[in-house]
Write a protein that holds these residues in place. Structure first.
Motif, PDB file in Angstrom:
ATOM      1  N   PRO A 126      28.336  96.561  80.274  1.00  0.00           N
ATOM      2  CA  PRO A 126      27.230  96.212  79.379  1.00  0.00           C
ATOM      3  C   PRO A 126      26.132  97.260  79.238  1.00  0.00           C
ATOM      4  CG  PRO A 126      26.991  95.064  81.465  1.00  0.00           C
ATOM      5  CD  PRO A 126      28.312  95.768  81.522  1.00  0.00           C
ATOM      6  N   GLU A 127      26.266  98.405  79.884  1.00  0.00           N
ATOM      7  CA  GLU A 127      25.242  99.442  79.737  1.00  0.00           C
ATOM      8  C   GLU A 127      25.805 100.801  80.111  1.00  0.00           C
ATOM      9  OE1 GLU A 127      23.105  99.278  84.139  1.00  0.00           O
ATOM     10  OE2 GLU A 127      22.091  98.386  82.415  1.00  0.00           O
ATOM     11  N   GLY A 128      25.118 101.848  79.659  1.00  0.00           N
ATOM     12  CA  GLY A 128      25.460 103.211  80.045  1.00  0.00           C
ATOM     13  C   GLY A 128      26.759 103.733  79.477  1.00  0.00           C
ATOM     14  N   SER A 129      27.216 103.169  78.348  1.00  0.00           N
ATOM     15  CA  SER A 129      28.500 103.593  77.777  1.00  0.00           C
ATOM     16  C   SER A 129      28.347 104.034  76.324  1.00  0.00           C
ATOM     17  CB  SER A 129      29.518 102.448  77.842  1.00  0.00           C
ATOM     18  OG  SER A 129      29.758 102.060  79.180  1.00  0.00           O
ATOM     19  N   LEU A 130      29.177 104.987  75.948  1.00  0.00           N
ATOM     20  CA  LEU A 130      29.226 105.495  74.571  1.00  0.00           C
ATOM     21  C   LEU A 130      30.626 105.261  74.034  1.00  0.00           C
ATOM     22  CD1 LEU A 130      27.948 107.143  72.221  1.00  0.00           C
ATOM     23  CD2 LEU A 130      28.751 109.213  73.388  1.00  0.00           C
ATOM     24  N   PHE A 131      30.724 104.635  72.854  1.00  0.00           N
ATOM     25  CA  PHE A 131      32.009 104.345  72.235  1.00  0.00           C
ATOM     26  C   PHE A 131      32.163 105.200  70.973  1.00  0.00           C
ATOM     27  CE2 PHE A 131      30.572 100.661  74.546  1.00  0.00           C
ATOM     28  CZ  PHE A 131      31.698 100.197  75.213  1.00  0.00           C
ATOM     29  N   GLY A 132      33.149 106.081  70.985  1.00  0.00           N
ATOM     30  CA  GLY A 132      33.408 106.921  69.814  1.00  0.00           C
ATOM     31  C   GLY A 132      34.582 106.362  69.027  1.00  0.00           C
ATOM     32  N   PHE A 133      34.324 105.915  67.801  1.00  0.00           N
ATOM     33  CA  PHE A 133      35.369 105.305  66.980  1.00  0.00           C
ATOM     34  C   PHE A 133      35.945 106.319  65.995  1.00  0.00           C
ATOM     35  CE2 PHE A 133      33.300 101.653  68.711  1.00  0.00           C
ATOM     36  CZ  PHE A 133      34.254 100.648  68.737  1.00  0.00           C
ATOM     37  N   HIS A 134      37.263 106.322  65.904  1.00  0.00           N
ATOM     38  CA  HIS A 134      37.990 107.252  65.037  1.00  0.00           C
ATOM     39  C   HIS A 134      39.086 106.482  64.293  1.00  0.00           C
ATOM     40  CE1 HIS A 134      36.306 110.642  67.436  1.00  0.00           C
ATOM     41  NE2 HIS A 134      36.429 109.778  68.442  1.00  0.00           N
ATOM     42  N   PRO A 135      39.455 106.938  63.106  1.00  0.00           N
ATOM     43  CA  PRO A 135      38.703 107.839  62.232  1.00  0.00           C
ATOM     44  C   PRO A 135      37.688 107.047  61.417  1.00  0.00           C
ATOM     45  CG  PRO A 135      40.772 107.269  61.187  1.00  0.00           C
ATOM     46  CD  PRO A 135      40.747 106.537  62.513  1.00  0.00           C
ATOM     47  N   HIS A 136      36.879 107.731  60.644  1.00  0.00           N
ATOM     48  CA  HIS A 136      35.918 107.046  59.785  1.00  0.00           C
ATOM     49  C   HIS A 136      36.630 106.344  58.636  1.00  0.00           C
ATOM     50  CE1 HIS A 136      32.876 106.415  56.679  1.00  0.00           C
ATOM     51  NE2 HIS A 136      31.919 106.658  57.554  1.00  0.00           N
ATOM     52  N   GLY A 137      37.636 107.036  58.057  1.00  0.00           N
ATOM     53  CA  GLY A 137      38.266 106.490  56.865  1.00  0.00           C
ATOM     54  C   GLY A 137      37.263 106.504  55.720  1.00  0.00           C
ATOM     55  N   VAL A 138      37.460 105.661  54.731  1.00  0.00           N
ATOM     56  CA  VAL A 138      36.552 105.612  53.584  1.00  0.00           C
ATOM     57  C   VAL A 138      35.377 104.676  53.853  1.00  0.00           C
ATOM     58  CG1 VAL A 138      36.339 104.980  51.149  1.00  0.00           C
ATOM     59  CG2 VAL A 138      38.355 106.218  51.933  1.00  0.00           C
ATOM     60  N   LEU A 139      35.655 103.458  54.271  1.00  0.00           N
ATOM     61  CA  LEU A 139      34.588 102.479  54.480  1.00  0.00           C
ATOM     62  C   LEU A 139      34.390 102.098  55.949  1.00  0.00           C
ATOM     63  CD1 LEU A 139      34.922  99.971  51.495  1.00  0.00           C
ATOM     64  CD2 LEU A 139      33.364 101.903  51.761  1.00  0.00           C
ATOM     65  N   ALA A 140      35.020 102.828  56.859  1.00  0.00           N
ATOM     66  CA  ALA A 140      34.860 102.554  58.296  1.00  0.00           C
ATOM     67  C   ALA A 140      35.154 101.090  58.613  1.00  0.00           C
ATOM     68  CB  ALA A 140      33.453 102.926  58.759  1.00  0.00           C
ATOM     69  N   THR A 141      36.266 100.593  58.127  1.00  0.00           N
ATOM     70  CA  THR A 141      36.593  99.175  58.304  1.00  0.00           C
ATOM     71  C   THR A 141      36.852  98.813  59.764  1.00  0.00           C
ATOM     72  OG1 THR A 141      38.885  99.743  57.727  1.00  0.00           O
ATOM     73  CG2 THR A 141      37.508  98.849  55.977  1.00  0.00           C
ATOM     74  N   GLY A 142      37.503  99.678  60.513  1.00  0.00           N
ATOM     75  CA  GLY A 142      37.763  99.400  61.925  1.00  0.00           C
ATOM     76  C   GLY A 142      36.472  99.316  62.721  1.00  0.00           C
ATOM     77  N   PHE A 143      35.579 100.269  62.520  1.00  0.00           N
ATOM     78  CA  PHE A 143      34.276 100.285  63.188  1.00  0.00           C
ATOM     79  C   PHE A 143      33.466  99.048  62.810  1.00  0.00           C
ATOM     80  CE2 PHE A 143      29.735 101.630  63.028  1.00  0.00           C
ATOM     81  CZ  PHE A 143      29.536 101.875  64.380  1.00  0.00           C
ATOM     82  N   SER A 144      33.570  98.640  61.551  1.00  0.00           N
ATOM     83  CA  SER A 144      32.797  97.493  61.067  1.00  0.00           C
ATOM     84  C   SER A 144      33.301  96.177  61.644  1.00  0.00           C
ATOM     85  CB  SER A 144      32.840  97.432  59.536  1.00  0.00           C
ATOM     86  OG  SER A 144      32.286  98.598  58.962  1.00  0.00           O
ATOM     87  N   TRP A 145      34.606  95.900  61.460  1.00  0.00           N
ATOM     88  CA  TRP A 145      35.133  94.574  61.785  1.00  0.00           C
ATOM     89  C   TRP A 145      35.531  94.420  63.245  1.00  0.00           C
ATOM     90  CZ3 TRP A 145      32.893  92.469  58.207  1.00  0.00           C
ATOM     91  CH2 TRP A 145      33.036  92.782  56.860  1.00  0.00           C
ATOM     92  N   ASN A 146      35.974  95.510  63.887  1.00  0.00           N
ATOM     93  CA  ASN A 146      36.409  95.392  65.282  1.00  0.00           C
ATOM     94  C   ASN A 146      35.341  95.808  66.294  1.00  0.00           C
ATOM     95  OD1 ASN A 146      38.990  94.281  65.076  1.00  0.00           O
ATOM     96  ND2 ASN A 146      39.895  96.254  64.529  1.00  0.00           N
ATOM     97  N   ALA A 147      34.162  96.166  65.794  1.00  0.00           N
ATOM     98  CA  ALA A 147      33.079  96.541  66.701  1.00  0.00           C
ATOM     99  C   ALA A 147      31.762  95.918  66.237  1.00  0.00           C
ATOM    100  CB  ALA A 147      32.955  98.059  66.801  1.00  0.00           C
TER     101      ALA A 147
END
Length: 374
Positions: free
Chosen positions: A152-173
């Protein structure tokens, strides 16, 4: 006796494809519509204001909130001075109505963007989850991987790839109840400053979320220093500009800044990859050098085509599977050398590629597919 409260019945759109489509209209639609809205307001008044209304576009390059407010207020005041006072002066009822409509629209947008902040709304979160954005996709949306390793703290999450609308980053995060329960409601989802602060409709959505923040050279290290969990897309708009249907690639070869900040704060770093992101849109792949130059100015130079019936929306015949990698434990180094930054950057890239290789078969990706670090 106290009167028993009957729970509200779920709406007819809940957990249906139409509900999922409505989610995309709200979130993706607001992102797409906002730039066109802003462009329309300044262009519609440009002639009568002698082009001064176009200066509003300069706000995207200003970091200081107070300077932004002064610029916006000044242009709005001049637009009020130049506004037609009667139908005859405007050249007809249509011109009169058009000018005052866009003047009022711009005034409202400026107040919302630079003077008002809406509070986090749990009801809005529940609405999107009830409508169920996952129903939009034939394959649904799933969050997998080393979920037990999320702290719950001290972590960085790098999501790849951006794609066009960043759907994975949006819906799964960002909007994922599962991810928020694991990472904590205080997790900061950092996105482009212009997108977060200057896009009228999208800014409201971000406010209601409560955890979406602007990604800047000041806010990013500040959040890491405070031991907050941060999720972002390292490839940014360059990822979007280079997006190509079916091609697995992410533009982080020269992006080492986040590695330096992670080292300075001893942050745990999770590489994350979304399978299916590259299949959400077809994109124009020509004029790459020109588009990258435009992208360098903060504009995602991408031309895309998604669903055959709704080209601006993602294709529906996909599934989004976001895999969270095991955290890389970064040491705390107050002033890391270039060599140390490059070494840990390589470890991050290697871990991301290994994550892709480990899960690609399960995600239905051909065995000969490779993740390119560009």
């Amino acid at each position: 006796m106290a009167k028993e409260v009957t729970p509200a019945r779920p709406g007819l759109l809940y957990h249906t494809w139409l509900g999922g489509f409505l989610c995309h209209c709200i979130c993706a639609g607001s992102w797409i519509a906002s730039p066109f809205f802003s462009m329309a307001t300044v262009v519609a008044m440009a002639r009568r204001t002698y082009g001064v209304s176009l200066l509003y576009a300069g706000v995207v390059g200003i970091d200081s909130p107070s300077v932004r407010r002064v610029l916006c207020g000044t242009t709005l005041a001049w637009e009020a001075v130049c506004a037609p006072r009667d139908v005859a002066a405007a050249g007809g009822p249509l011109s009169f109505t058009t000018y005052w409509f866009f003047f009022a629209a711009k005034a409202v947008a400026m107040i919302v963007c630079y003077f008002v902040c809406f509070p986090r709304s749990e009801r809005f979160h529940e609405l999107l989850r009830g409508l169920d954005f996952a129903k939009y996709y034939d394959g649904g949306v799933k969050l997998k991987g080393a979920l037990e390793d999320i702290k719950p703290e001290g972590s960085l999450f790098g999501f790849h790839p951006h794609g066009v609308l960043a759907t994975g980053f949006s819906w799964n995060a960002t909007w994922s109840k599962q991810f928020l329960e694991l990472s904590g409601k205080d997790t900061m989802f950092m996105i482009d400053k212009t997108l977060r602060e200057d896009c009228f409709f999208f800014k409201i959505i971000c406010d209601l979320h409560g955890g979406v923040a602007s990604l800047t050279k000041r806010s990013f290290p500040k959040a890491l220093a405070a031991r907050k969990n941060v999720a972002f897309i390292p490839g940014g708009f360059e990822d979007a500009t280079l997006a190509e249907y079916g091609k697995h690639a992410t533009a982080i070869k020269r992006r080492t800044g986040f590695i330096k900040y992670a080292l300075q704060n001893g942050t745990r770093v999770h590489p994350c990859y979304t399978f299916g992101e590259t299949s959400t849109f077809y994109t124009f792949t020509g004029l790459k050098k020109l588009r990258l130059k435009i992208c360098a100015q903060g504009v995602p130079a991408v031309s895309f085509f998604g669903s055959p019936l709704m080209p601006l929306f993602p294709r529906m015949d996909v599934g989004l599977v976001t895999v969270v990698g095991k955290a890389i434990e970064f040491p705390r180094i107050e002033e890391p050398s270039k060599e140390e930054v490059f070494m840990w950057h390589k470890k991050y890239c290697d871990a991301l590629v290994a994550l892709f290789e480990e899960h690609k078969r399960e995600a239905g990706v051909p065995s000969d597919a490779r993740l390119e670090i560009t």
